[in-house]
Design a protein around this motif. Structure first.
Motif, short mmCIF file in Angstrom:
data_model
loop_
_atom_site.label_atom_id
_atom_site.label_comp_id
_atom_site.label_asym_id
_atom_site.label_seq_id
_atom_site.Cartn_x
_atom_site.Cartn_y
_atom_site.Cartn_z
N GLU A 216 0.87 -1.17 0.00
CA GLU A 216 0.00 0.00 0.00
C GLU A 216 0.91 1.23 0.00
OE1 GLU A 216 -3.37 -0.29 2.67
OE2 GLU A 216 -3.44 -2.48 2.46
N VAL A 217 0.43 2.32 -0.59
CA VAL A 217 1.27 3.50 -0.79
C VAL A 217 0.66 4.67 0.00
CG1 VAL A 217 2.04 5.20 -2.52
CG2 VAL A 217 2.06 2.75 -3.07
N THR A 218 1.53 5.47 0.62
CA THR A 218 1.06 6.66 1.35
C THR A 218 1.73 7.92 0.82
OG1 THR A 218 0.55 5.47 3.40
CG2 THR A 218 1.01 7.81 3.62
N GLU A 242 1.85 1.15 -13.30
CA GLU A 242 3.07 0.36 -13.09
C GLU A 242 2.99 -0.57 -11.88
OE1 GLU A 242 6.83 1.82 -14.08
OE2 GLU A 242 6.09 3.76 -14.76
N LEU A 243 2.16 -0.22 -10.92
CA LEU A 243 2.02 -1.11 -9.75
C LEU A 243 0.74 -1.92 -9.82
CD1 LEU A 243 3.20 1.31 -6.89
CD2 LEU A 243 4.59 -0.16 -8.37
N GLY A 244 -0.33 -1.27 -10.19
CA GLY A 244 -1.60 -1.98 -10.34
C GLY A 244 -2.75 -1.18 -9.73
N LYS A 245 -3.91 -1.28 -10.38
CA LYS A 245 -5.08 -0.52 -9.93
C LYS A 245 -5.56 -0.96 -8.55
CE LYS A 245 -7.00 0.61 -14.52
NZ LYS A 245 -5.72 0.89 -15.09
N GLU A 246 -5.14 -2.16 -8.16
CA GLU A 246 -5.58 -2.70 -6.87
C GLU A 246 -4.75 -2.19 -5.69
OE1 GLU A 246 -3.77 -4.18 -9.06
OE2 GLU A 246 -2.14 -5.27 -8.07
N VAL A 247 -3.69 -1.42 -5.98
CA VAL A 247 -2.82 -0.94 -4.89
C VAL A 247 -3.53 0.20 -4.15
CG1 VAL A 247 -0.65 0.24 -4.37
CG2 VAL A 247 -0.70 -1.64 -6.01
N PRO A 248 -3.79 0.05 -2.85
CA PRO A 248 -4.44 1.14 -2.10
C PRO A 248 -3.50 2.35 -1.99
CG PRO A 248 -4.71 -0.96 -0.97
CD PRO A 248 -3.67 -1.18 -2.04
N TRP A 249 -4.08 3.54 -2.16
CA TRP A 249 -3.32 4.79 -2.05
C TRP A 249 -3.92 5.59 -0.89
CZ3 TRP A 249 -3.48 9.50 -5.92
CH2 TRP A 249 -2.41 10.36 -5.63
N HIS A 250 -3.10 5.85 0.12
CA HIS A 250 -3.51 6.63 1.29
C HIS A 250 -2.98 8.06 1.12
CE1 HIS A 250 -4.53 2.93 3.64
NE2 HIS A 250 -3.60 2.41 2.87
N ILE A 251 -3.88 9.01 0.99
CA ILE A 251 -3.48 10.42 0.87
C ILE A 251 -3.71 11.05 2.24
CG2 ILE A 251 -3.94 12.60 -0.31
CD1 ILE A 251 -5.27 10.67 -2.52
N SER A 252 -2.64 11.52 2.83
CA SER A 252 -2.68 11.87 4.23
C SER A 252 -2.60 13.38 4.43
CB SER A 252 -1.48 11.19 4.89
OG SER A 252 -1.77 10.81 6.16
N ARG A 253 -3.33 13.87 5.42
CA ARG A 253 -3.35 15.32 5.69
C ARG A 253 -2.09 15.75 6.45
NH1 ARG A 253 -8.57 18.28 8.30
NH2 ARG A 253 -8.63 19.77 6.59
N PHE A 254 -1.47 16.82 5.98
CA PHE A 254 -0.28 17.38 6.64
C PHE A 254 -0.68 18.27 7.81
CE2 PHE A 254 2.28 21.24 7.05
CZ PHE A 254 3.52 20.71 7.36
#
Ligand code: SF4
Length: 337
Positions: A216-218, A242-254
């Motif tokens: 998972e990516v943050t 390049e990684l895959g549509k199934e990879v969860p992406w966590h967009i985090s608040r600064f």
């Protein structure tokens, strides 16, 4: 407390080259590498953090964050002092940057056996190597992860993804899941703000996915630093294509921290814009982090779009997921359940 380091080579003049991360530091006798953790002692590379744990907690796995790996379970989380980056926005600087001050490295004395026994005693399903940068306590992570596997526990790494190819190779098969920071999609940000580089992180992400790690990516979204729509589009396209549509992406608040006290908190509309950029690129699971409430952290079925898992902080209710499948339409949900 010094312990022999792994992954290094002798150089002429009693120097050594550390090959643990993509800095590949050449270290003079009695000096340290960029992280302040690895020291050349008489031509031998030693680590100063083996068996000295500075943070130890039982956490929900959702806190790493990992939303698609053993959801609802507890993970025994540990970290030492030290980091190979120097991010000016670091939210854990007292831990990560301490060894660079020249002061003594401190922590609680542990062994891999103690850590694994404690994880089992606390009914955790996994051990997480986290809080600072686990690359710099590689030896302790590797020994603990081996023992954890032997005892039926899973291993999780929360990292900046700046390892050397050799380090990633050594960890493949030992680490089951990783949350990797993709801090920006431009090299200037990595060099100027993090004291790192972008391309090794991208290479490692590709490698992890190819080699079967659950990833998972943050991204911590920082106003005016990494939040342009153009950059977010490039980042989302990289993850999806390049990684895959199934990879969860966590967009985090600064939130303002460390040397970036004058930068404002990320506006909600920018987090939503980033999330929309991710879903427009085809990503199936995009989450907003560090913001309590509403459905920003819910998992929706990518086929029928019904809400499957609802999260409140680090608590979750699972109304629509059964054995990794959507209860409403039978779609298989990506992850390790
Ligand atoms: S871990 Fe990275 S920063 Fe630390 S000494 Fe080794 S190459 Fe340098």
């Amino acid at each position: 407390m010094l312990h022999p380091a792994r992954l290094w080579k002798s150089q002429s003049g009693n120097k050594v080259q550390c090959r643990l991360c993509s800095h590949f530091c050449i270290i003079d006798e009695n000096n340290h590498g960029n992280c302040g953790v690895r020291q050349n002692v008489d031509g031998q590379l030693m680590t100063r953090t083996y068996e000295l744990v500075a943070a130890l907690n039982v956490d929900p796995v959702e806190k790493k964050p990992l939303y698609h790996f053993l959801p609802g379970t507890k993970t025994f989380s540990m970290g030492t002092q030290g980091c190979n980056f120097g991010c000016t926005f670091c939210q854990n600087a007292s831990l990560s940057q301490h060894p660079k001050t020249g002061r003594e490295i401190t922590g609680q004395k542990v062994t891999p056996e103690i850590l694994v026994e404690a994880a089992i005693a606390h009914e955790c399903d996994s051990i997480s190597y986290t809080y600072s940068e686990p690359t710099v306590f590689f030896e302790l992570m590797q020994d603990t992860a081996r023992l954890a596997h032997a005892k039926g526990l899973q291993n999780i790494m929360v990292s900046n993804g700046f390892q050397s190819p050799e380090c990633i190779e050594e960890l493949t098969g030992l680490i089951d899941a990783a949350n990797i920071d993709l801090k920006a999609f431009n090299d200037d940000f990595y060099r100027d703000i993090c004291a790192g580089r972008l391309s090794p992180v991208l290479d490692n992400l590709r490698h992890l996915k190819r080699n079967g790690w659950w990833v998972e990516v943050t991204t911590l979204l920082i106003p005016d630093k990494n939040d342009s729509t153009e950059e977010l589009k490039a980042m989302a396209a990289f993850i999806a294509d390049e990684l895959g549509k199934e990879v969860p992406w966590h967009i985090s608040r600064f939130h303002p921290d460390y040397k970036m006290q004058n930068c404002p908190v990320t506006p909600m509309e920018d987090l939503q814009r980033a999330r929309k950029t991710g879903t427009s690129a085809g990503l199936e699971y995009v989450y907003i982090g560090n913001v309590p409430g509403d459905d920003n952290t819910s998992t929706f079925c990518p086929d029928c779009h019904k809400e499957l898992v609802k999260r409140f902080g680090f608590e979750m209710t699972n109304a629509g997921l059964a054995e990794g499948m959507c209860k409403y339409c039978g779609c298989e949900i990506d992850g390790v359940f």
